[in-house]
Design a protein around this motif. Sequence first.
Motif, mmCIF file in Angstrom:
data_model
loop_
_atom_site.group_PDB
_atom_site.id
_atom_site.type_symbol
_atom_site.label_atom_id
_atom_site.label_comp_id
_atom_site.label_asym_id
_atom_site.label_seq_id
_atom_site.Cartn_x
_atom_site.Cartn_y
_atom_site.Cartn_z
ATOM 1 N N GLY A 55 0.790 -1.226 0.000
ATOM 2 C CA GLY A 55 0.000 0.000 0.000
ATOM 3 C C GLY A 55 0.818 1.270 0.000
ATOM 4 O O GLY A 55 0.417 2.286 -0.586
ATOM 5 N N ASN A 56 2.001 1.252 0.644
ATOM 6 C CA ASN A 56 2.804 2.469 0.742
ATOM 7 C C ASN A 56 3.921 2.517 -0.314
ATOM 8 O O ASN A 56 4.747 3.412 -0.285
ATOM 9 C CB ASN A 56 3.417 2.578 2.141
ATOM 10 C CG ASN A 56 4.272 1.369 2.486
ATOM 11 O OD1 ASN A 56 4.203 0.351 1.803
ATOM 12 N ND2 ASN A 56 5.057 1.501 3.546
ATOM 13 N N GLU A 57 3.951 1.551 -1.204
ATOM 14 C CA GLU A 57 4.994 1.533 -2.234
ATOM 15 C C GLU A 57 4.555 2.310 -3.471
ATOM 16 O O GLU A 57 3.391 2.252 -3.887
ATOM 17 C CB GLU A 57 5.337 0.094 -2.627
ATOM 18 C CG GLU A 57 6.122 -0.661 -1.568
ATOM 19 C CD GLU A 57 6.506 -2.056 -2.033
ATOM 20 O OE1 GLU A 57 7.627 -2.510 -1.713
ATOM 21 O OE2 GLU A 57 5.684 -2.710 -2.713
ATOM 22 N N ARG A 58 5.490 3.063 -4.049
ATOM 23 C CA ARG A 58 5.256 3.797 -5.290
ATOM 24 C C ARG A 58 6.411 3.498 -6.250
ATOM 25 O O ARG A 58 7.142 4.389 -6.656
ATOM 26 C CB ARG A 58 5.159 5.304 -5.010
ATOM 27 C CG ARG A 58 4.017 5.718 -4.110
ATOM 28 C CD ARG A 58 2.661 5.508 -4.779
ATOM 29 N NE ARG A 58 1.570 6.002 -3.937
ATOM 30 C CZ ARG A 58 0.942 5.262 -3.044
ATOM 31 N NH1 ARG A 58 1.311 4.003 -2.845
ATOM 32 N NH2 ARG A 58 -0.042 5.757 -2.319
ATOM 33 N N LEU A 59 6.541 2.233 -6.593
ATOM 34 C CA LEU A 59 7.673 1.772 -7.395
ATOM 35 C C LEU A 59 7.368 1.844 -8.888
ATOM 36 O O LEU A 59 6.222 1.661 -9.315
ATOM 37 C CB LEU A 59 8.024 0.324 -7.037
ATOM 38 C CG LEU A 59 8.463 0.061 -5.588
ATOM 39 C CD1 LEU A 59 8.459 -1.426 -5.300
ATOM 40 C CD2 LEU A 59 9.840 0.645 -5.352
ATOM 41 N N GLU A 60 8.402 2.121 -9.664
ATOM 42 C CA GLU A 60 8.268 2.051 -11.115
ATOM 43 C C GLU A 60 8.253 0.594 -11.574
ATOM 44 O O GLU A 60 7.571 0.237 -12.535
ATOM 45 C CB GLU A 60 9.423 2.795 -11.785
ATOM 46 C CG GLU A 60 9.452 4.283 -11.483
ATOM 47 C CD GLU A 60 10.709 4.952 -12.044
ATOM 48 O OE1 GLU A 60 11.521 4.265 -12.693
ATOM 49 O OE2 GLU A 60 10.883 6.161 -11.818
#
Length: 517
Positions: A55-60
Motif C-alpha cells: 500500500g505504501n509503495e510507489r515503485l516504477e
Amino acid sequence: MNYKTILFRPLLLSFFLIQISCKKENAQNTAATTIEEPIPVVVDKTYQIDEKQDGNERLEVKSVIKFSKEYNSPSIWQFDLDMKKAGLRVINELQNGNILYLIEEGDEKYNYTPVLLILNKQGVQVAKQKLIDSKSKYNLFNTLVLPDNQGGFTIYAKKESKSYGNSEKDNTDEARMRAVLIRFQLDKMKFDSKYSGYKTESKSMADIFLKPLLEKGFSNISKGDFLLQYIQDKIVISGKASKPNQDEIPFVAILDYNLNLLKMNFFDGYPETEIDAISLTANGNFYVEGTENSAADGSYYSTHKRFMLNANLELLSDTSDKEPYYSFYRGPSAPDVEEETEDETASTAGESTKEETTEPTVEKGSSVIFYTDKADKTYFSLKEKAINSSEVVFEKSRSKDSTALWKIKLVFPGHYEVPFTNSTKGFKRANGDFVFYLYIRDTSGEQDRSSAVVYVFNKEGRLKRQFETSGYFGITDFEMKESEGKLITAFISYDANYVNKEWQYPHTFRSILYSLE
C-alpha cells in the motif's frame, strides 16, 4: 617395400608427432572458440513477473526473476590461457580494436610478474609480454592505459622499489621523508603498434613531492604509497603529511602525462583523514570521499568525510557525516590475561557454556551500493535476504532520499548461493541500459561450482539479456567493458586437483565476448 618407403615412413611419423606436440602445447596455453553470428536468446514476458505493490509503495518496477539457464545468450568467442597462478587487473580497448589485458602471473612461491596480453577482435592472441623489473614490484590495481591513434599505447603504473633508502645516518626531516617517498615510483611505459618492446620513464614520489612538501613546512610522511587515480586527462594523487607536533592532513595533487606536478593543495580542516576516492562531477569539480580515524577517551572513531574541490583544488563545500559510523572502546588500559582471578575465569566459563546452548541464529544479509549515477541522481544496490542465501533484491533508488524506484527479486534454485555481493560491479550504457554481474555458487554436486551471471536491464527496468559463464571450482577478478555494442568480459577461474597427496589450484585466464544488441 623399397628403401625409399622405409626411410619416408619414419620421417612422416616424426612430422605428425611434431605437429601433434605443437598443437597440444598451443591448446594448453591458448584456445579461442569463435561462433559465427550467435543468436541471442529473447527474454520473454514470462521470465520477469510483476509483483503486487504494498500500500505504501510507489515503485516504477516491482518484479521477480526465477533464474533459468534457458535464457542464457551464447558468446561470440572465448579465449583461455592456462597459468599456475594469476590475477586480472586491467581491461582496455585500443584504437585499432585490439583488447589489452594486464595480468599478474605467479609461480609456486607466489612471486608475481606483470603480463601484458593483447587479443584482436576475433579473440586471437597477437602479443604477450612480461613487464620484468627485478628491483621493484608493480601495483597494477592503479594503472592507466592511454591508447594512441596508431594502435600503440602508454601504460602508467605505480611500483615499489626493493632498493631504496638513505645509506647515511642522516636524521633530518628531509632525509626521513626522502627515505619514505623514494620507495614508490611512477613508470611511464610507451609501446608502439607492433608491441615488440617499450620505453620507460620513471619518477619517484621524492622527485615529485619532496621539494613542495619541504617548502610548505611539512616534516613527516607516514607512507609514500599514495592513492593514484586517473580522471579525464589528469593524473590525480592524494596522500597525507604533517608539520611538527601536528596531526597528518590530506593533500591532493594533479600531474600531467609527463609526470610533472601541476597543482597541489592541503586541507588542514580534515586531520587524520585518509582519502579513499576522488571522482569528477558533471560540472567539472572533484568530489572527494575519505575516512577520518580519531581517538579520544579510550575510544577509536571512524567518520565518513566528503567534500568538493574546484579545478584549482580549492575547497567549495562539505557534506561530511557529523557522527562516526564506527566506534570501539579500548579503555584506558586493557587487563592482561594473567591478571584474571578464579572467579572471573569461572564466570567466563559459565557464560561460554550458556552461549553454547543458545540456538544458532541466521546471519542477516547486507545491502551493497555498487553503482552511483551522478547524472541521473540515482544509485543501484543489491540486498541479501541472508548471507549466502539463494535470493537477492536488485534495487534502483533516488540518491537524495534513498526512495526505491525498482525492486527486482532475483531468485535462484534452493541449491544455489549468492556469495560475495560486495564484489558486484555494473555500468550504464549510452542508451540507458544497465549492465551488472554477480557471482553464484551451485552446491548440488560433490564439489561446489561457481559462475558469474551478467544481467542487462533496459531503462524501463525490464531484462533484455542474460549471460552466464561456465562453472568452476573458483572464479574471481571478473571485469567488463563495452565495445561497439558488444560486452568484453574477463576473469580468472581455478580448479582444485589432488595430486601426489597435495592440493593444487591451477588458474586460467578467460575472456568472453557477448553481444549486447
